[in-house]
Motif scaffolding. Structure first.
Motif, short mmCIF file in Angstrom:
data_model
loop_
_atom_site.label_atom_id
_atom_site.label_comp_id
_atom_site.label_asym_id
_atom_site.label_seq_id
_atom_site.Cartn_x
_atom_site.Cartn_y
_atom_site.Cartn_z
N UNK A 129 1.29 -10.47 -1.10
CA UNK A 129 0.08 -10.59 -0.29
C UNK A 129 -0.36 -9.90 0.57
N UNK A 130 0.40 -9.41 1.42
CA UNK A 130 0.14 -8.04 2.61
C UNK A 130 -0.53 -7.02 1.88
N UNK A 131 0.19 -6.46 0.85
CA UNK A 131 -0.46 -5.38 0.21
C UNK A 131 -1.81 -5.57 -0.50
N UNK A 132 -1.92 -6.82 -1.14
CA UNK A 132 -3.25 -7.18 -1.71
C UNK A 132 -4.29 -7.34 -0.73
N UNK A 133 -4.27 -7.85 0.41
CA UNK A 133 -5.00 -8.07 1.63
C UNK A 133 -5.16 -6.48 2.11
N UNK A 134 -4.30 -5.68 2.38
CA UNK A 134 -4.48 -4.47 3.00
C UNK A 134 -5.30 -3.60 2.00
N UNK A 135 -5.21 -3.91 0.72
CA UNK A 135 -6.00 -2.78 -0.21
C UNK A 135 -7.41 -3.37 -0.30
N UNK A 136 -7.79 -4.50 0.30
CA UNK A 136 -9.19 -4.84 0.19
C UNK A 136 -9.99 -4.22 1.31
N UNK A 137 -11.09 -3.94 0.91
CA UNK A 137 -11.97 -3.11 2.09
C UNK A 137 -12.42 -4.17 3.15
#
Length: 190
Positions: free
Chosen positions: A40-48
């Motif tokens: 989840x953290x990685x996915x959120x952080x990868x979002x603009x």
């Protein structure tokens, strides 16, 4: 970044599972939590716009997470056989929506719900994970829930899934996640 869908070890038809299978499922959820929270953290952080979001279990982190999640909610058209199957289970006739959350949206809702639950647990040590198998009519039968709110029981994944449906309906925004946290925090020990 490619988001990795959650892959439960069994059917999520909780009333069809034995109590032993439900225990294994709940143990699996607790064991998989760190991995899913990192996904989840990685996915959120990868979002603009969310590269600085921190999964630090601070209640304030729910504001950014809620906004991010609301931007991720996607639906698909239900098939006619899906609509008929839902209608067949209904005790009273209602209009069944033609849209359903995508598998990715449901998976993200599970991850968001897990994080939401962990924020509650980290900030309120009297709370704990549990699962209830006394009554198959209980809406959260066999599912991971948080207890410690007096008689009330919280299913954090249901909170996130409900938020997703609210976003689809246009009745909720991402800020609702923080509001729900505040409400449940006030129930601790009640």
């Amino acid at each position: 970044m490619t988001y990795q869908l959650i892959s439960p070890p069994c059917s999520l038809d909780f009333t069809a599972l034995s109590k032993q299978e439900l225990k294994k499922y709940n143990d699996w959820v607790i064991a998989i939590l760190p991995e899913r929270l990192e996904i989840l953290r990685s996915c959120v952080n990868a979002s603009a716009g969310y590269n600085s979001w921190m999964a630090d279990f601070d209640p304030a982190s729910l504001a950014g997470l809620g906004d991010w999640f609301a931007s991720q909610v996607v639906t698909r058209d239900r098939t006619q056989s899906e609509v008929r199957a839902i209608e067949a289970r209904l005790k009273f006739p209602i209009d069944v929506p033609n849209e359903e959350l995508t598998d990715e949206t449901v998976s993200k809702a599970i991850d968001v719900g897990m994080y939401f639950g962990m924020v509650l647990l980290k900030n309120h040590p009297s709370l704990r994970w549990d699962f209830k198998t006394d009554n198959k009519r209980f809406a959260d039968y066999g599912q991971p829930v948080i207890v410690g709110f007096g008689a009330a029981i919280l299913n954090p994944v249901r909170i996130a899934v409900t938020l997703a449906y609210g976003v689809v309906a246009g009745t909720q925004s991402g800020s609702r996640l923080g509001q729900v946290y505040k409400f449940w925090s006030e129930q601790v020990g009640g």
